[in-house]
Design a protein around this motif. Structure first.
Motif, mmCIF file in Angstrom:
data_model
loop_
_atom_site.group_PDB
_atom_site.id
_atom_site.type_symbol
_atom_site.label_atom_id
_atom_site.label_comp_id
_atom_site.label_asym_id
_atom_site.label_seq_id
_atom_site.Cartn_x
_atom_site.Cartn_y
_atom_site.Cartn_z
ATOM 1 N N ILE A 1 9.507 -21.586 16.281
ATOM 2 C CA ILE A 1 9.170 -22.434 15.167
ATOM 3 C C ILE A 1 7.963 -22.033 14.483
ATOM 4 N N TRP A 2 7.057 -21.842 15.266
ATOM 5 C CA TRP A 2 5.571 -21.434 14.712
ATOM 6 C C TRP A 2 5.770 -20.028 13.884
ATOM 7 N N GLY A 3 6.482 -19.023 14.629
ATOM 8 C CA GLY A 3 7.007 -17.789 14.072
ATOM 9 C C GLY A 3 7.404 -17.950 12.631
ATOM 10 N N GLY A 4 8.565 -18.952 12.591
ATOM 11 C CA GLY A 4 9.033 -19.214 11.221
ATOM 12 C C GLY A 4 7.947 -19.541 10.080
ATOM 13 N N VAL A 5 6.956 -20.406 10.663
ATOM 14 C CA VAL A 5 5.907 -21.098 9.723
ATOM 15 C C VAL A 5 5.216 -19.726 9.185
ATOM 16 N N LEU A 6 4.747 -19.029 10.064
ATOM 17 C CA LEU A 6 3.734 -17.957 9.797
ATOM 18 C C LEU A 6 4.751 -17.024 8.834
ATOM 19 N N SER A 7 5.930 -16.727 9.100
ATOM 20 C CA SER A 7 6.518 -15.976 8.048
ATOM 21 C C SER A 7 6.784 -16.608 6.756
ATOM 22 N N THR A 8 6.990 -17.839 6.822
ATOM 23 C CA THR A 8 7.118 -18.506 5.455
ATOM 24 C C THR A 8 6.019 -18.561 4.658
ATOM 25 N N VAL A 9 4.707 -18.728 5.193
ATOM 26 C CA VAL A 9 3.665 -18.892 4.258
ATOM 27 C C VAL A 9 3.280 -17.393 3.961
ATOM 28 N N PHE A 10 3.622 -16.238 4.785
ATOM 29 C CA PHE A 10 3.528 -14.940 4.160
ATOM 30 C C PHE A 10 4.502 -14.876 2.761
ATOM 31 N N ALA A 11 5.457 -15.349 3.128
ATOM 32 C CA ALA A 11 6.580 -15.127 1.856
ATOM 33 C C ALA A 11 6.364 -16.066 0.795
ATOM 34 N N VAL A 12 5.759 -17.164 0.866
ATOM 35 C CA VAL A 12 5.292 -17.938 -0.283
ATOM 36 C C VAL A 12 4.418 -17.124 -1.212
ATOM 37 N N MET A 13 3.126 -16.593 -0.546
ATOM 38 C CA MET A 13 2.194 -15.896 -0.943
ATOM 39 C C MET A 13 2.880 -14.597 -2.024
ATOM 40 N N GLN A 14 3.836 -13.930 -1.061
ATOM 41 C CA GLN A 14 4.406 -12.869 -1.752
ATOM 42 C C GLN A 14 5.393 -13.060 -3.010
ATOM 43 N N PHE A 15 6.151 -14.423 -2.872
ATOM 44 C CA PHE A 15 6.932 -15.070 -4.069
ATOM 45 C C PHE A 15 6.031 -14.990 -5.142
ATOM 46 N N LEU A 16 4.847 -15.603 -4.900
ATOM 47 C CA LEU A 16 3.905 -16.073 -5.888
ATOM 48 C C LEU A 16 3.409 -14.774 -6.664
ATOM 49 N N PHE A 17 2.889 -13.801 -5.941
ATOM 50 C CA PHE A 17 2.080 -12.673 -6.566
ATOM 51 C C PHE A 17 2.869 -11.562 -6.714
ATOM 52 N N SER A 18 3.951 -11.086 -6.051
ATOM 53 C CA SER A 18 4.898 -10.045 -6.445
ATOM 54 C C SER A 18 5.040 -9.692 -7.878
ATOM 55 N N PRO A 19 5.449 -10.704 -8.606
ATOM 56 C CA PRO A 19 5.711 -10.340 -9.851
ATOM 57 C C PRO A 19 4.431 -10.061 -10.688
ATOM 58 N N VAL A 20 3.503 -10.730 -10.463
ATOM 59 C CA VAL A 20 2.052 -10.696 -11.107
ATOM 60 C C VAL A 20 1.639 -9.106 -10.657
ATOM 61 N N LEU A 21 1.764 -8.601 -9.544
ATOM 62 C CA LEU A 21 1.276 -7.267 -9.135
ATOM 63 C C LEU A 21 2.344 -6.320 -9.812
ATOM 64 N N GLY A 22 3.775 -6.559 -9.824
ATOM 65 C CA GLY A 22 4.581 -5.506 -10.300
ATOM 66 C C GLY A 22 4.205 -5.484 -11.921
ATOM 67 N N SER A 23 4.133 -6.423 -12.550
ATOM 68 C CA SER A 23 3.716 -6.430 -13.867
ATOM 69 C C SER A 23 2.285 -5.757 -14.246
ATOM 70 N N LEU A 24 1.438 -5.950 -13.434
ATOM 71 C CA LEU A 24 0.031 -5.526 -13.257
ATOM 72 C C LEU A 24 0.163 -4.011 -13.284
ATOM 73 N N SER A 25 1.340 -3.399 -12.525
ATOM 74 C CA SER A 25 1.277 -2.243 -12.202
ATOM 75 C C SER A 25 1.857 -1.276 -13.482
ATOM 76 N N ASP A 26 2.615 -2.432 -14.028
ATOM 77 C CA ASP A 26 3.221 -1.673 -15.643
ATOM 78 C C ASP A 26 2.146 -1.517 -16.667
ATOM 79 N N ALA A 27 1.245 -2.398 -16.502
ATOM 80 C CA ALA A 27 -0.025 -2.302 -17.429
ATOM 81 C C ALA A 27 -1.075 -1.210 -17.201
ATOM 82 N N ILE A 28 -1.650 -1.390 -15.764
ATOM 83 C CA ILE A 28 -2.657 -0.614 -15.424
ATOM 84 C C ILE A 28 -2.417 0.631 -14.635
ATOM 85 N N GLY A 29 -1.154 0.729 -14.082
ATOM 86 C CA GLY A 29 -0.678 1.810 -13.252
ATOM 87 C C GLY A 29 -0.357 1.438 -11.927
#
Length: 399
Positions: free
Chosen positions: A43-71
């Motif tokens: 269960i704790w392993g699931g929690v650790l994986s989930t919080v990692f994924a939440v941050m990845q969900f929030l920031f991946s489009p930001v970083l993807g768009s940023l790479s279109d802009a700055i490289g």
């Protein structure tokens, strides 16, 4: 093969090695830090994986768009540098709260896949995209060959050793990228950064407006939730069902890595040439469906090992889907698309680990009415079937 491409493939491979290095020891580490039973650790392993994924969900489009802009180069190098520091934090963690902090930081900087995917799209001709995305997947599979195997062996030296190894690998790869990585975003393809499109919800809306993309993103989401049953519960499932130790778990994951690398690096390009991208996706889903059904009820560890190469045939799905979607968007949207796909995958990682580990815990507790360690694979089977039906519907609408 050009050095920048080698670096990008190595980046994905080392990223997979970092994940694979720590997978075999996570159950033991959580029990060491927190105490409790294997079911509690799951269960704790699931929690650790989930919080990692939440941050990845929030920031991946930001970083993807940023790479279109700055490289691609600055985004990828900063991510690698912080990733090395993150593994050091986890190596020194003496509590679950520090492990949690490490996963939060790691999720924010997990731009390696989306940025590497955008780079591959930048250098590929339209008909080469699926096959080249397969090379990216093969790099990831090669990382799984070495990562779990080395992680299982290093686990014999202590639960912290794999984290130090992952930190060292990330740092070395950062140094290589600093010298060989060249920028692929030009003034012609550069797109201004826009927060309205960079947040995950705005990015989803932008991608969904492109004909056919919305349905394919749903297929990709269901596939990701289902396939994530492997990293979510494999260590716990095989320890419970077959009594495997960390070394055997590492070997089993290495076998899967070899198989996946062969499928995506070699077999995929032939499948795309013989069947086309859409039929390749469909056949891959069918192989996953069959593998899940067998694993749900299997009781022989030897048979489970023998089944691994067969189950890896489903690894053609992701790069074939990537190829279909990448050809549907403009050159200045490749980073945005890869960021959205990474966010979709991250969303599945938010949902899947908790879903799969809770299912595993319920069906393996001493007081359970039905003892079935393979129950999560039945759940994955249902999800894969739903994705397969949706893909058939989407394919008919475009014929």
């Amino acid at each position: 093969m050009r050095l920048p491409l080698v670096f990008v493939l190595l980046t994905v491979m080392i990223d997979a090695m970092g994940i694979g290095l720590i997978m075999p020891i996570m159950p033991s580490l959580i029990v060491e830090v927190q105490g409790g039973s294997l079911a509690d650790a799951a269960i704790w392993g699931g929690v650790l994986s989930t919080v990692f994924a939440v941050m990845q969900f929030l920031f991946s489009p930001v970083l993807g768009s940023l790479s279109d802009a700055i490289g691609r180069r600055p985004v990828l190098l900063v991510s690698l540098f912080v990733m090395a520091l993150d593994y050091l934090v986890m190596a020194l963690a003496g509590s679950l709260w520090l492990l949690l902090a490490g996963r939060l930081i790691g999720g924010i900087t997990a731009a390696t896949h989306s940025t590497a995917g955008a780079y591959i799209a930048d250098i590929s001709k339209p008909h080469e995209k699926a096959a080249n995305f397969g090379l990216l997947g093969a790099g990831f599979g090669a990382g799984f060959v070495l990562g779990p195997l080395i992680g299982g062996l290093l686990g014999e030296m202590g639960t912290r050793a794999p984290f130090y190894a992952a930190a060292a690998l990330s740092a070395l790869n950062f140094a290589l990228g600093w010298f060989v990585m060249r920028e692929t975003v030009t003034d012609k393809t550069r797109r201004a950064f826009d927060w309205r499109r960079a947040n995950p919800f705005g990015a989803f809306r932008a991608m969904a407006r492109i004909p056919g993309i919305a349905n394919l993103l749903w297929v990709y989401f269901l596939y990701s939730v289902a396939i994530y049953v492997y990293p979510s519960i494999w260590s716990y499932f095989t320890a419970e069902r077959f009594g495997w130790d960390t070394k055997v778990i590492g070997v089993s994951l290495a076998i899967y890595g070899v198989s996946m690398a062969l499928v995506q690096g070699w077999l995929l390009r032939h499948c795309v040439r013989w069947f086309g991208e859409r039929r390749t996706v469909l056949w891959g889903q069918i192989f996953d469906f069959v593998a899940f059904g067998i694993l749900a009820f299997i009781t022989s560890g030897s048979l489970a090992l023998a089944l691994i190469p067969v189950s890896a045939l489903g690894a053609v799905v992701q790069p074939a889907l990537q190829g279909i979607m990448s050809r549907a968007v403009d050159d200045n949207q490749q980073g945005e698309l890869q960021g959205v796909m990474t966010a979709v995958h991250a969303l599945s990682m938010i949902i899947s680990p908790m879903m799969m580990t809770l299912t595993f815990a319920h069906f393996t507790r001493a007081e359970t009415a039905i003892y079935l360690p393979g129950a999560p694979f039945l759940l994955a089977l249902v999800l894969m079937l739903g994705g397969c039906l949706l893909f058939l519907r989407a394919s008919r609408s475009h014929t």
